[in-house]
Write a protein that holds these residues in place. Sequence first.
Motif, mmCIF file in Angstrom:
data_model
loop_
_atom_site.group_PDB
_atom_site.id
_atom_site.type_symbol
_atom_site.label_atom_id
_atom_site.label_comp_id
_atom_site.label_asym_id
_atom_site.label_seq_id
_atom_site.Cartn_x
_atom_site.Cartn_y
_atom_site.Cartn_z
ATOM 1 N N ALA A 7 1.819 -6.454 -8.884
ATOM 2 C CA ALA A 7 3.256 -6.165 -8.899
ATOM 3 C C ALA A 7 3.692 -5.510 -7.588
ATOM 4 O O ALA A 7 4.783 -5.785 -7.085
ATOM 5 N N HIS A 8 2.847 -4.640 -7.005
ATOM 6 C CA HIS A 8 3.159 -4.078 -5.688
ATOM 7 C C HIS A 8 3.268 -5.200 -4.663
ATOM 8 O O HIS A 8 4.175 -5.216 -3.825
ATOM 9 N N LEU A 9 2.323 -6.145 -4.721
ATOM 10 C CA LEU A 9 2.338 -7.255 -3.767
ATOM 11 C C LEU A 9 3.579 -8.122 -3.955
ATOM 12 O O LEU A 9 4.227 -8.515 -2.974
ATOM 13 N N LEU A 10 3.920 -8.429 -5.211
ATOM 14 C CA LEU A 10 5.107 -9.237 -5.482
ATOM 15 C C LEU A 10 6.363 -8.548 -4.950
ATOM 16 O O LEU A 10 7.210 -9.185 -4.297
ATOM 17 N N HIS A 11 6.493 -7.265 -5.200
ATOM 18 C CA HIS A 11 7.660 -6.514 -4.736
ATOM 19 C C HIS A 11 7.766 -6.592 -3.211
ATOM 20 O O HIS A 11 8.842 -6.874 -2.663
ATOM 21 N N SER A 12 6.662 -6.363 -2.523
ATOM 22 C CA SER A 12 6.672 -6.395 -1.059
ATOM 23 C C SER A 12 6.934 -7.806 -0.525
ATOM 24 O O SER A 12 7.620 -7.968 0.485
ATOM 25 N N LEU A 56 13.984 -8.147 -9.048
ATOM 26 C CA LEU A 56 13.937 -6.939 -8.215
ATOM 27 C C LEU A 56 14.262 -5.691 -9.031
ATOM 28 O O LEU A 56 13.674 -4.637 -8.811
ATOM 29 N N GLY A 57 15.163 -5.819 -9.991
ATOM 30 C CA GLY A 57 15.484 -4.691 -10.860
ATOM 31 C C GLY A 57 14.277 -4.211 -11.643
ATOM 32 O O GLY A 57 14.015 -3.007 -11.729
ATOM 33 N N TYR A 58 13.518 -5.148 -12.199
ATOM 34 C CA TYR A 58 12.306 -4.764 -12.934
ATOM 35 C C TYR A 58 11.281 -4.119 -12.004
ATOM 36 O O TYR A 58 10.627 -3.142 -12.365
ATOM 37 N N LEU A 59 11.148 -4.664 -10.812
ATOM 38 C CA LEU A 59 10.170 -4.105 -9.875
ATOM 39 C C LEU A 59 10.564 -2.690 -9.443
ATOM 40 O O LEU A 59 9.709 -1.819 -9.316
ATOM 41 N N VAL A 60 11.847 -2.459 -9.240
ATOM 42 C CA VAL A 60 12.309 -1.121 -8.853
ATOM 43 C C VAL A 60 12.091 -0.133 -9.995
ATOM 44 O O VAL A 60 11.715 1.012 -9.774
ATOM 45 N N GLN A 61 12.297 -0.575 -11.224
ATOM 46 C CA GLN A 61 12.135 0.306 -12.382
ATOM 47 C C GLN A 61 10.680 0.664 -12.655
ATOM 48 O O GLN A 61 10.409 1.574 -13.431
ATOM 49 N N ARG A 62 9.784 -0.022 -12.023
ATOM 50 C CA ARG A 62 8.361 0.164 -12.283
ATOM 51 C C ARG A 62 7.930 1.628 -12.260
ATOM 52 O O ARG A 62 7.197 2.082 -13.126
ATOM 53 N N SER A 63 8.386 2.370 -11.265
ATOM 54 C CA SER A 63 7.919 3.753 -11.125
ATOM 55 C C SER A 63 8.620 4.713 -12.078
ATOM 56 O O SER A 63 8.166 5.831 -12.258
ATOM 57 N N ILE A 64 9.724 4.280 -12.690
ATOM 58 C CA ILE A 64 10.451 5.186 -13.579
ATOM 59 C C ILE A 64 10.492 4.693 -15.015
ATOM 60 O O ILE A 64 10.975 5.389 -15.891
ATOM 61 N N GLY A 65 9.965 3.508 -15.255
ATOM 62 C CA GLY A 65 10.077 2.943 -16.590
ATOM 63 C C GLY A 65 8.777 2.367 -17.094
ATOM 64 O O GLY A 65 7.753 3.047 -17.130
ATOM 65 N N TYR A 66 8.822 1.108 -17.435
ATOM 66 C CA TYR A 66 7.689 0.496 -18.118
ATOM 67 C C TYR A 66 6.410 0.477 -17.291
ATOM 68 O O TYR A 66 5.328 0.436 -17.841
ATOM 69 N N GLY A 67 6.487 0.533 -15.977
ATOM 70 C CA GLY A 67 5.298 0.497 -15.138
ATOM 71 C C GLY A 67 4.433 1.740 -15.235
ATOM 72 O O GLY A 67 3.283 1.730 -14.817
ATOM 73 N N LEU A 68 4.975 2.814 -15.788
ATOM 74 C CA LEU A 68 4.190 4.044 -15.905
ATOM 75 C C LEU A 68 2.942 3.848 -16.752
ATOM 76 O O LEU A 68 1.931 4.502 -16.540
ATOM 77 N N ALA A 70 -1.967 -11.213 -14.564
ATOM 78 C CA ALA A 70 -1.471 -10.385 -13.462
ATOM 79 C C ALA A 70 -0.240 -9.593 -13.892
ATOM 80 O O ALA A 70 0.608 -10.091 -14.628
ATOM 81 N N ARG A 71 -0.150 -8.383 -13.417
ATOM 82 C CA ARG A 71 1.039 -7.572 -13.689
ATOM 83 C C ARG A 71 2.270 -8.245 -13.098
ATOM 84 O O ARG A 71 3.363 -8.151 -13.665
ATOM 85 N N ALA A 72 2.097 -8.930 -11.972
ATOM 86 C CA ALA A 72 3.210 -9.663 -11.365
ATOM 87 C C ALA A 72 3.743 -10.724 -12.326
ATOM 88 O O ALA A 72 4.956 -10.925 -12.427
ATOM 89 N N ARG A 90 0.831 -1.203 0.000
ATOM 90 C CA ARG A 90 0.000 0.000 0.000
ATOM 91 C C ARG A 90 0.869 1.256 0.000
ATOM 92 O O ARG A 90 0.648 2.184 -0.773
ATOM 93 N N ARG A 91 1.915 1.267 0.820
ATOM 94 C CA ARG A 91 2.819 2.422 0.848
ATOM 95 C C ARG A 91 3.516 2.596 -0.502
ATOM 96 O O ARG A 91 3.680 3.711 -0.990
ATOM 97 N N ARG A 92 3.904 1.490 -1.114
ATOM 98 C CA ARG A 92 4.565 1.549 -2.429
ATOM 99 C C ARG A 92 3.601 2.135 -3.467
ATOM 100 O O ARG A 92 3.991 2.964 -4.285
ATOM 101 N N ALA A 93 2.347 1.710 -3.446
ATOM 102 C CA ALA A 93 1.356 2.222 -4.394
ATOM 103 C C ALA A 93 1.177 3.729 -4.215
ATOM 104 O O ALA A 93 1.104 4.475 -5.195
ATOM 105 N N VAL A 94 1.128 4.182 -2.969
ATOM 106 C CA VAL A 94 0.981 5.614 -2.694
ATOM 107 C C VAL A 94 2.194 6.371 -3.238
ATOM 108 O O VAL A 94 2.051 7.386 -3.917
ATOM 109 N N ARG A 95 3.394 5.861 -2.964
ATOM 110 C CA ARG A 95 4.617 6.519 -3.455
ATOM 111 C C ARG A 95 4.657 6.565 -4.977
ATOM 112 O O ARG A 95 5.117 7.535 -5.564
ATOM 113 N N ASP A 96 4.172 5.492 -5.624
ATOM 114 C CA ASP A 96 4.185 5.428 -7.091
ATOM 115 C C ASP A 96 3.075 6.259 -7.724
ATOM 116 O O ASP A 96 3.020 6.398 -8.940
#
Length: 181
Positions: free
Chosen positions: A51-56, A78-90, A149-151, A37-43
């Motif tokens: 994908a948020h759940l998988l990352h957590s 983990l690299g793909y999950l971190v890139q989510r907010s700055i790359g393809y996850g947008l 699923a996005r995950a 939930r915190r990750r979703a808010v930050r993103d």
Amino acid sequence: MQPRIPRQSADEQVVAARADSDARLTGELAAVVSAARRRAVRDGDRQIDSAHLLHSLLEHDPEVRAVFGEGPGIARLLGYLVQRSIGYGLRWQGSVEDSGAVPVVAESDGLSPLAAGAMEHACERAAARGAGPARGIDLLAALAADPEARAVEVLHRAGIDPGVLLGGIEDRSAPPRRSSR
């Protein structure tokens, strides 16, 4: 000056309290949901998706990390999950994750319909095993089982076959076999 991490709204605080008080989840899994939930808010996402759940799960659950083993696969994931907010996850921002493969849960507590269905599936999986509250491994199995699923998309991009992953989870969950001697 704008704070770097947005404050939680009253609705988001209710979601966290519900996740923390859900008796069908272990404390660890409730913490995973809160972190997602915190990750979703930050993103800047409206809902917690798979994908948020998988990352957590990967960050907070050693049993889930053990399923992936050592090596470059988990680092790539983990690299793909971190890139989510700055790359393809947008491209996911502003859209709702719902494959239609799982029934939509009426009260989703801030989860995407697919993520809410996966949480429900995790609880059902734990109950079927007679194992008590759902654990992170139950949620990982539920996420890996839905091809929409996005995950699962993230797993594919990291070179991880969700079917093989699910098989490994099932092997870990199977009761020990008795010796034929």
